[in-house]
Write a protein that holds these residues in place. Structure first.
Motif, PDB file in Angstrom:
ATOM      1  N   UNK A  10       0.814  -1.219   0.000  1.00  0.00           N
ATOM      2  CA  UNK A  10       0.000   0.000   0.000  1.00  0.00           C
ATOM      3  C   UNK A  10       0.847   1.269   0.000  1.00  0.00           C
ATOM      4  N   UNK A  11       1.938   1.275   0.746  1.00  0.00           N
ATOM      5  CA  UNK A  11       2.774   2.476   0.837  1.00  0.00           C
ATOM      6  C   UNK A  11       4.237   2.085   0.937  1.00  0.00           C
ATOM      7  N   UNK A  12       5.091   2.836   0.239  1.00  0.00           N
ATOM      8  CA  UNK A  12       6.544   2.644   0.298  1.00  0.00           C
ATOM      9  C   UNK A  12       7.186   3.967   0.689  1.00  0.00           C
ATOM     10  N   UNK A  13       8.000   3.924   1.750  1.00  0.00           N
ATOM     11  CA  UNK A  13       8.802   5.088   2.133  1.00  0.00           C
ATOM     12  C   UNK A  13      10.188   4.906   1.543  1.00  0.00           C
ATOM     13  N   UNK A  14      10.609   5.838   0.685  1.00  0.00           N
ATOM     14  CA  UNK A  14      11.906   5.705   0.022  1.00  0.00           C
ATOM     15  C   UNK A  14      12.391   7.078  -0.405  1.00  0.00           C
ATOM     16  N   UNK A  15      13.677   7.145  -0.761  1.00  0.00           N
ATOM     17  CA  UNK A  15      14.290   8.385  -1.223  1.00  0.00           C
ATOM     18  C   UNK A  15      14.848   8.177  -2.626  1.00  0.00           C
ATOM     19  N   UNK A  16      14.751   9.197  -3.501  1.00  0.00           N
ATOM     20  CA  UNK A  16      15.230   9.041  -4.868  1.00  0.00           C
ATOM     21  C   UNK A  16      16.727   9.246  -5.038  1.00  0.00           C
ATOM     22  N   UNK A  17      17.421   9.639  -3.973  1.00  0.00           N
ATOM     23  CA  UNK A  17      18.851   9.958  -4.081  1.00  0.00           C
ATOM     24  C   UNK A  17      19.579   9.441  -2.845  1.00  0.00           C
ATOM     25  N   UNK A  18      20.882   9.675  -2.810  1.00  0.00           N
ATOM     26  CA  UNK A  18      21.698   9.291  -1.662  1.00  0.00           C
ATOM     27  C   UNK A  18      21.214  10.041  -0.413  1.00  0.00           C
ATOM     28  N   UNK A  19      21.170   9.327   0.699  1.00  0.00           N
ATOM     29  CA  UNK A  19      20.792   9.932   1.977  1.00  0.00           C
ATOM     30  C   UNK A  19      21.916   9.648   2.973  1.00  0.00           C
ATOM     31  N   UNK A  20      22.323  10.650   3.706  1.00  0.00           N
ATOM     32  CA  UNK A  20      23.376  10.465   4.709  1.00  0.00           C
ATOM     33  C   UNK A  20      22.920   9.468   5.765  1.00  0.00           C
ATOM     34  N   UNK A  21      23.847   8.611   6.224  1.00  0.00           N
ATOM     35  CA  UNK A  21      23.501   7.575   7.207  1.00  0.00           C
ATOM     36  C   UNK A  21      22.908   8.174   8.478  1.00  0.00           C
ATOM     37  N   UNK A  22      23.455   9.279   8.938  1.00  0.00           N
ATOM     38  CA  UNK A  22      22.950   9.895  10.157  1.00  0.00           C
ATOM     39  C   UNK A  22      21.507  10.344   9.989  1.00  0.00           C
ATOM     40  N   UNK A  23      21.211  10.916   8.826  1.00  0.00           N
ATOM     41  CA  UNK A  23      19.855  11.397   8.556  1.00  0.00           C
ATOM     42  C   UNK A  23      18.874  10.236   8.550  1.00  0.00           C
ATOM     43  N   UNK A  24      19.221   9.157   7.828  1.00  0.00           N
ATOM     44  CA  UNK A  24      18.329   8.007   7.756  1.00  0.00           C
ATOM     45  C   UNK A  24      18.099   7.402   9.128  1.00  0.00           C
ATOM     46  N   UNK A  25      19.164   7.265   9.876  1.00  0.00           N
ATOM     47  CA  UNK A  25      19.075   6.621  11.192  1.00  0.00           C
ATOM     48  C   UNK A  25      18.144   7.406  12.118  1.00  0.00           C
TER      49      UNK A  25
END
Length: 829
Positions: A774-789
């Motif tokens: 139903x829903x996917x959370x994702x980013x289209x580009x590189x994301x810094x590890x600290x930000x994702x965490x």
């Protein structure tokens, strides 16, 4: 004592069958000398027939034809030998593209070889090539069945395999791409093993199937490769054929390159004396120069010459095509010419356009497009949209048995012209309901059918497992180029195509239905027709359309991805502030162009459903100042969102987490996110393998994967997530028995999409959504590890508390102050 004439003849036949034409020519010349010295006229005739075939392969059709006619003129030959030479003359006529002559010669040969089943089967196989070009697929299948029976009875395995391969090609011409690839794949290994030349011929036919499936990047790479292989093997006829099919593929999205390839093919065919094929290539060249109003794969108009080919030149080629028996191609050229002249000169006289059940799909779609363009030129906008809609309805009917994502996307390739015509007319109408209806047509074109997911297939699982090994062994990204990888990819694709069934057709929601579903929410439906960009803003209270500055948006999008990637990697040091300021300036510019003119409602509780065309696929909407901390979901279509909304939101009760290797804070991220749940399931280290993740996905409501990701632009279903034992591919998702409602992909690039055809943007997010998530959370580009965490860990607090994914993501961004490209795709609320 040296070899006899008969020995040399058999050796020459074997060399010719393996594609070693230059060597076969020399061997057969020696055989002919010995047969003449011995006075063996029958053997001379057989040698002449095979030599004629070899000469044709080497580009000298005239010499081959003369050999056959001269030996026939001498007389004294047995009826079976005469019939064999008639068959060879038929093959030579086919080389020239003289289909009627070829059919006559081959018919005589087949009748004359009634007492020689294998030789007769050879002629039947040649006749199928004639009838394929004529579009007479019923007789093709009948001849193939008889030929296969004769070969099986004689124990000729290689010939049986060739017949099966040709059946696959005929199935492709009939439009059954699933059966076509499945059939070709069943005999690929033994045929490829015959010789490099045979492998190239098989690859040529396979590339045609991929092109028809809309996978043009992969198809064109294959066609360019086999063209070079044919050049190395001195096979000019096959090389010209590869160039012809390359031009056909490029015609759909790059007319300039198509013209170059078609011109090369036409010159090569003309030099070979293949007049029929030469005129077919000339027709493609003209169609490339007539591509007025065509849209490329990114949804923007293609460049075309200022001056169109003259009507006289077009009419001459149309006449030559008809004279050669290529009626469908003649009609396609005629209609393409009519369409170009409508778009260049609205006063141009137009021929009649007929469509009936026998009209080939390509010509029928062009005919509807001509009708629509003619109506639009006469300012009969409702008629223009009616004709375009009828063409799209015809296309929908051809897709009704297709559930696979690959094959559904191919509809967008065929319907691009009709969609553009309809969207342009809708925008000119100014009517909100009409604009919305055509925007939804565009969104649903490549997904007209809800798939029935296949049961887990051990064969697919085994092939994907081997592909993981090959990909891991080739970190430079060249793994798809190897023959074993190509075989495995095709086999996995064929199984997925054939086993993914079709459920009910997706229905388009009306603007009124969407507004009723919105409650306090707002719909932003961005619309692009290749020239104009605008957005329909709808709520329960009102609807309005806002025209946007497309040149300005296009300029702001240029360099956006590079800015985002650099910002994610340069997070400290003296350059970090400079990089961040540059990115902020670009995001502010995009927000001013795309969002600020329309998002004027108070923040309050209003949430936003956003749909966008492919040209906006890379926009990080949640990072735009005008949308930060807003509850936003990016839906594949408003119709899909309404359908999901009607089913209500079910509070998740279980969550699973997996951390792939070499992610700096991957294990910390999933551990922190899991702490929000009462009974989380975690896979870390060596346990985070594909099979375990697939099993975990089927047992939880929310799946979160932190891993390195890689996007494969030419075939996004081979994009993937790097786990402990290799890549989890898009095709692996079909191995998940029950899909989680929400998937979180904390991985570089896997939220990225390839714009395959105009509206369509395909990537790992769309693969999960197509399968049923139903829903996917994702980013289209590189994301810094600290930000994702930090951001995703905070998001799980909301998910575990029962908040919809887009609301949980927005709240986490608000609490942490982190502005990141993660966004909710699908039905996030």
């Amino acid at each position: 004592m040296g070899p006899t004439a008969g020995d040399l003849y058999e050796r020459g036949v074997l060399q010719a069958n393996r594609g070693r034409y230059a060597l076969a020519r020399r061997t057969l010349a020696g055989a002919a000398q010995k047969a003449t010295a011995a006075g063996d006229v029958e053997l001379e005739a057989r040698i002449a027939g095979t030599s004629a075939y070899v000469l044709a392969r080497l580009g000298d059709v005239d010499a081959g034809e003369k050999l056959c006619l001269d030996i026939l003129a001498r007389g004294g030959l047995s009826p079976s030998t005469v019939a064999q030479l008639h068959g060879q003359l038929g093959a030579l006529s086919l080389e020239r593209g003289r289909l009627d002559d070829a059919a006559d010669w081959l018919g005589k040969s087949i009748r004359g070889l009634a007492d020689s089943p294998v030789r007769q089967a050879n002629m039947r196989l040649n006749r199928t090539l004639v009838d394929m070009q004529r579009g007479r697929l019923g007789p093709v299948m009948a001849d193939l069945e008889l030929a296969e029976t004769a070969y099986r009875d004689a124990g000729l395995r290689d010939e049986v395999n060739l017949t099966i391969h040709n059946r696959g090609y005929a199935l492709m011409l009939a439009g059954d791409l699933v059966a076509a690839l499945q059939t070709m794949q069943s005999v690929r290994e033994p045929l490829d093993g015959e010789s490099e030349l045979w492998a190239a011929i098989n690859e040529l036919d396979r590339a045609e199937v991929l092109r028809e499936a809309g996978l043009v990047t992969e198809a064109e790479r294959s066609l360019e490769s086999v063209s070079q292989a044919f050049g190395r093997h001195r096979a000019p006829r096959e090389r010209a054929t590869a160039e012809y099919h390359l031009a056909r593929s490029l015609l759909s999205h790059d007319p300039e390159r198509a013209a170059v390839a078609a011109s090369a093919a036409a010159r090569r065919f003309a030099a070979l004396g293949s007049t029929g094929w030469a005129v077919r290539a000339e027709a493609l060249l003209l169609r490339a120069r007539l591509a007025v109003g065509r849209i490329d794969r990114a949804g923007t108009p293609v460049r075309v010459p200022r001056r169109l080919p003259t009507p006289t030149v077009v009419a001459e080629v149309v006449g030559e095509l008809r004279a050669q028996g290529f009626h469908s191609e003649a009609e396609a050229l005629r209609l393409t010419d009519a369409l170009a002249r409508i778009r260049r000169d609205q006063t141009a006289p137009l021929p009649g356009v007929r469509i009936d059940r026998r009209t080939p799909l390509e010509a029928a779609l062009l005919a509807y497009e001509v009708r629509a363009a003619r109506a639009a030129a006469a300012r009969q906008e409702s008629d223009a949209r009616r004709h375009a809609a009828r063409g799209l309805d015809l296309l929908d009917r051809t897709q009704q048995a297709v559930g696979s994502l690959d094959l559904q996307v191919s509809a967008a390739m065929r319907g691009a012209g009709l969609i553009t015509t309809g969207l342009s007319s809708a925008l000119r109408s100014g009517r909100h309901d009409v604009i919305f209806d055509w925007a939804e047509r565009a969104r649903l074109l490549s997904h007209p059918i809800i798939p029935v997911r296949p049961p887990p297939d051990p064969g697919v699982a085994a092939d994907l497992a081997e592909l993981r090994i090959l990909r891991s062994a080739s970190p430079d990204g060249e793994w798809p180029a190897g023959p074993r990888a190509a075989l495995l990819r095709d086999r996995a694709r064929e199984r997925q195509w054939s086993r993914t069934g079709a459920g009910e057709a997706r229905t388009r929601a009306s603007l009124a239905e969407v507004r009723e579903s919105l409650a306090e929410d707002v719909l932003l439906s961005y619309v692009f027709d290749g020239v104009r960009l605008g957005v329909l803003v709808a709520s329960r209270a009102r609807v309005r359309f806002v025209a946007l500055d497309w040149p300005g948006v296009r300029s702001a999008l240029s360099g956006l991805r590079a800015d985002l990637d650099v910002s994610a990697t340069v997070t400290a040091g003296p350059m970090a502030a400079v990089v961040r300021a540059g990115l902020e300036a670009r995001l502010s510019s995009l927000s001013a162009l795309l969002v600020d003119p329309v998002v004027s409602m108070p923040r309050g509780d209003s949430r936003i459903v956003l749909t966008a065309p492919g040209v906006l696929a890379g926009v990080p909407w949640m990072m735009l100042p005008g949308l930060r901390s807003r509850v936003l979901t990016i839906a594949p279509s408003a119709s899909r969102w309404v359908r999901d909304r009607s089913r209500g939101w079910h509070v998740p009760s279980s969550a699973g987490f997996a951390a792939g290797p070499r992610v700096a804070r991957g294990e910390e991220e999933v551990t922190a996110a899991a702490s929000a749940w009462s009974d989380p399931r975690l896979l870390r280290g060596e346990r985070a393998v594909v099979a375990e993740v697939v099993d975990l996905a089927s047992r939880v409501d929310v799946l979160h994967i932190a891993a390195h990701g890689r996007h494969t632009a030419d075939n996004p279903l081979f994009s993937g997530l790097e786990l402990a034992d290799g890549t989890l591919f898009g095709y692996d998702i079909d191995l998940v028995p029950e899909l989680p409602a929400t998937v979180v992909l904390s991985a570089c690039e896997v939220g990225r999409s390839s714009v395959l055809w105009g509206e369509e943007a395909i990537g790992m997010t769309r693969v999960w959504l197509h399968a049923g998530t139903r829903c996917v959370i994702a980013a289209p580009v590189i994301v810094a590890d600290d930000v994702a965490c930090e951001l995703l860990g905070a998001m799980h607090e909301g998910l575990a508390a029962g908040e919809p994914p887009s609301a949980a993501l927005a709240a986490a961004s608000e609490r942490t102050g982190i502005i990141a490209p993660f966004q909710a795709h699908g039905s996030g609320f």
